[in-house]
Design an enzyme around this catalytic site. Structure first.
Site, mmCIF file in Angstrom:
data_model
loop_
_atom_site.group_PDB
_atom_site.id
_atom_site.type_symbol
_atom_site.label_atom_id
_atom_site.label_comp_id
_atom_site.label_asym_id
_atom_site.label_seq_id
_atom_site.Cartn_x
_atom_site.Cartn_y
_atom_site.Cartn_z
ATOM 1 N N GLU A 157 1.259 -1.308 0.183
ATOM 2 C CA GLU A 157 0.202 -0.091 0.353
ATOM 3 C C GLU A 157 0.886 0.887 0.199
ATOM 4 O O GLU A 157 0.470 2.382 -0.105
ATOM 5 C CB GLU A 157 -0.767 -0.190 1.375
ATOM 6 C CG GLU A 157 -1.822 -1.251 1.261
ATOM 7 C CD GLU A 157 -2.541 -1.251 0.452
ATOM 8 O OE1 GLU A 157 -3.801 -0.167 -0.079
ATOM 9 O OE2 GLU A 157 -3.516 -2.055 0.343
ATOM 10 N N ASP A 162 -12.700 -1.554 -4.342
ATOM 11 C CA ASP A 162 -13.881 -1.787 -4.140
ATOM 12 C C ASP A 162 -14.017 -3.371 -5.325
ATOM 13 O O ASP A 162 -14.257 -4.884 -4.488
ATOM 14 C CB ASP A 162 -15.308 -1.539 -4.187
ATOM 15 C CG ASP A 162 -15.119 -0.090 -3.182
ATOM 16 O OD1 ASP A 162 -14.473 -0.403 -2.234
ATOM 17 O OD2 ASP A 162 -16.296 -0.239 -3.292
ATOM 18 N N ASP A 197 -15.366 -7.691 -2.104
ATOM 19 C CA ASP A 197 -15.143 -7.330 -1.811
ATOM 20 C C ASP A 197 -13.488 -6.676 -1.725
ATOM 21 O O ASP A 197 -12.665 -7.430 -1.584
ATOM 22 C CB ASP A 197 -15.809 -5.937 -1.512
ATOM 23 C CG ASP A 197 -17.301 -5.451 -1.829
ATOM 24 O OD1 ASP A 197 -17.356 -6.709 -3.250
ATOM 25 O OD2 ASP A 197 -17.660 -4.675 -1.661
ATOM 26 N N HIS A 205 -15.707 -3.586 4.206
ATOM 27 C CA HIS A 205 -14.475 -2.989 3.792
ATOM 28 C C HIS A 205 -13.073 -2.742 4.534
ATOM 29 O O HIS A 205 -13.647 -2.257 6.092
ATOM 30 C CB HIS A 205 -14.633 -1.804 2.802
ATOM 31 C CG HIS A 205 -15.560 -2.307 1.989
ATOM 32 N ND1 HIS A 205 -15.679 -1.150 0.701
ATOM 33 C CD2 HIS A 205 -15.320 -3.077 1.436
ATOM 34 C CE1 HIS A 205 -16.743 -1.595 0.394
ATOM 35 N NE2 HIS A 205 -16.590 -3.467 -0.075
ATOM 36 N N ASP A 213 -10.525 -1.012 4.754
ATOM 37 C CA ASP A 213 -9.552 0.482 4.904
ATOM 38 C C ASP A 213 -10.119 1.459 5.558
ATOM 39 O O ASP A 213 -9.669 2.953 5.133
ATOM 40 C CB ASP A 213 -9.627 1.158 3.331
ATOM 41 C CG ASP A 213 -10.795 0.690 2.557
ATOM 42 O OD1 ASP A 213 -11.690 0.666 3.033
ATOM 43 O OD2 ASP A 213 -10.517 1.245 1.144
ATOM 44 N N ASN A 244 -8.403 6.083 5.730
ATOM 45 C CA ASN A 244 -8.784 6.312 4.104
ATOM 46 C C ASN A 244 -8.647 6.786 3.902
ATOM 47 O O ASN A 244 -9.053 7.393 2.959
ATOM 48 C CB ASN A 244 -11.042 5.986 4.777
ATOM 49 C CG ASN A 244 -11.032 5.698 3.007
ATOM 50 O OD1 ASN A 244 -10.987 5.590 1.656
ATOM 51 N ND2 ASN A 244 -11.555 4.355 3.373
ATOM 52 N N HIS A 260 -8.577 6.426 0.148
ATOM 53 C CA HIS A 260 -8.537 5.066 -0.489
ATOM 54 C C HIS A 260 -9.368 4.348 -0.998
ATOM 55 O O HIS A 260 -9.303 3.173 -2.239
ATOM 56 C CB HIS A 260 -8.226 4.190 0.651
ATOM 57 C CG HIS A 260 -7.067 2.827 0.754
ATOM 58 N ND1 HIS A 260 -7.588 1.370 0.345
ATOM 59 C CD2 HIS A 260 -5.835 2.913 0.589
ATOM 60 C CE1 HIS A 260 -6.666 0.833 0.412
ATOM 61 N NE2 HIS A 260 -5.904 1.099 0.259
ATOM 62 N N CYS A 261 -10.926 4.366 -0.853
ATOM 63 C CA CYS A 261 -11.624 3.391 -2.262
ATOM 64 C C CYS A 261 -11.473 4.188 -3.292
ATOM 65 O O CYS A 261 -12.421 3.854 -3.756
ATOM 66 C CB CYS A 261 -13.392 4.434 -0.842
ATOM 67 S SG CYS A 261 -13.329 3.715 0.327
HETATM 68 N N1 ABU Z 1 -16.190 1.835 1.783
HETATM 69 C C1 ABU Z 1 -15.371 1.917 3.704
HETATM 70 C C2 ABU Z 1 -16.385 2.293 4.646
HETATM 71 C C3 ABU Z 1 -16.232 2.276 5.778
HETATM 72 C C4 ABU Z 1 -16.607 2.366 6.651
HETATM 73 O O1 ABU Z 1 -17.648 2.854 6.929
HETATM 74 O O2 ABU Z 1 -16.120 2.605 8.098
#
Ligand code: ABU
Length: 323
Positions: free
Chosen positions: A8, A94, A161, A209, A211, A269, A314-315
């Site tokens: 990463e 994702d 994912d 997820h 991250d 993230n 990150h997403c």
């Molecule tokens: N797409 C990541 C969302 C994670 C969270 O809600 O903490």
């Protein structure tokens, strides 16, 4: 330049940055009910349909700033096709897993996202695999609604994912949660081969997820969300021996009324340009201070709808080449 990335944090050379056009909340199906809304008893007030124009326009403005920043750092930037999908093209993270020169279209947890990879496929190189994607009703367990001890996915087939995984060279960390089951971790282990070890993180966060729970910053250093990782013993080896920056509380940037797809922990993230520079949402000053104490500089950039659309830096990226 082709595809190569095993962690990463190495120097970023090429990346896909998501696009917000045509983002929508799809019609309700069993997968959406149990994965995105397991914490809600009633789903009557869900705004099915396209996101408001303001969300799309402001996200475009913010992503343009991010893209220009990346280009200024010498990074080659690719974008998904700006076309309608079942869900969105905002979070390429994702949908596709990258390891060494291999790319894998993940067996996505939501039915509406099954074909999302098609909108970035031209950037995924020659060593590209599409995971078989089982989506019958017995894949999803309605008993998880209102019970965070129960997960949305059953174990009838591998399902995950790609954002349930973060990479640290010879080790991968895989979150078992509503968007990734244990069979998915086994599938991933087979995919990467025995020289790499897939380590699972379990019973820390049942939603989507990894991250916003853990970020790898460099070899031996990670950022952890203390509301989910309560002590280093909750991490599997070797990550329980790494130095840990316990993330400060996020500054909550809120979300567009009626639309929220993530927790407030968008400060975890973050997205690494290299081991000494990350991109962090611009309001996250306490996190900036914590990272700077470890010699990590932070580019503070806006992403006003990170929570609305369900992803911070990150997403909304997919690193294709790190040196
Ligand atoms: N797409 C990541 C969302 C994670 C969270 O809600 O903490």
């Amino acid at each position: 330049m082709t595809i190569y990335s095993t962690n990463e944090w190495d120097q970023l050379k090429k990346v896909i940055v998501g696009v917000p056009e045509y983002a929508q909340i799809p019609p309700m199906d069993k997968s959406l009910r149990v994965i995105n809304y397991a914490d809600r008893h009633s789903i009557e007030d869900i705004n099915v349909g396209p996101y408001p124009k303001q969300v799309i326009d402001e996200s475009n403005e913010d992503l343009d700033i991010f893209v220009n920043f990346l280009k200024g750092e010498g990074v080659e930037v690719k974008r998904p096709n700006r076309v309608p999908t079942g869900y969105y093209n905002y979070c390429p993270r994702d949908t596709v897993f990258v390891y060494k020169n291999q790319t894998l279209a993940a067996p996505m947890s939501l039915r509406s996202r099954e074909k999302e990879f098609l909108h970035i496929v031209e950037h995924l190189g020659n060593n590209f695999t599409i995971a078989e994607n089982y989506q019958k009703d017995d894949m999803y367990d309605l008993d998880c609604v209102g019970d965070s001890e129960k997960l949305a996915l059953t174990e009838v087939a591998p399902k995950f994912d790609a954002a349930n995984i973060i990479r640290a060279n010879d080790y991968l960390l895989y979150l078992v949660s509503n968007s990734g089951n244990k069979k998915g971790a086994e599938y991933l282990q087979e995919f990467v081969g025995n020289d790499v070890k897939v380590k699972t993180l379990e019973k820390v966060y049942s939603y989507m997820h990894i991250d916003s729970t853990v970020a790898f910053l460099r070899e031996g250093l990670l950022l952890a969300n203390p509301s989910r990782i309560k002590s280093r013993d909750m991490l599997p080896h070797p990550f329980n021996t790494w130095d840990i920056i316990w993330s400060p509380e996020p500054v909550d940037i809120g979300h567009y009324p009626g639309y929220c797809n993530s927790s407030k922990w968008i400060n975890v993230n973050l997205f690494s340009i290299n081991p000494n520079l990350v991109v962090l949402e611009k309001n996250q000053e306490p996190t900036r201070k914590a990272l700077e104490a470890y010699g990590i500089e932070c580019a503070m950039l806006p992403l006003r709808h990170a929570r609305t659309l369900g992803g911070c830096f990150h997403c909304c990226t997919l690193d294709l080449y790190r040196k």
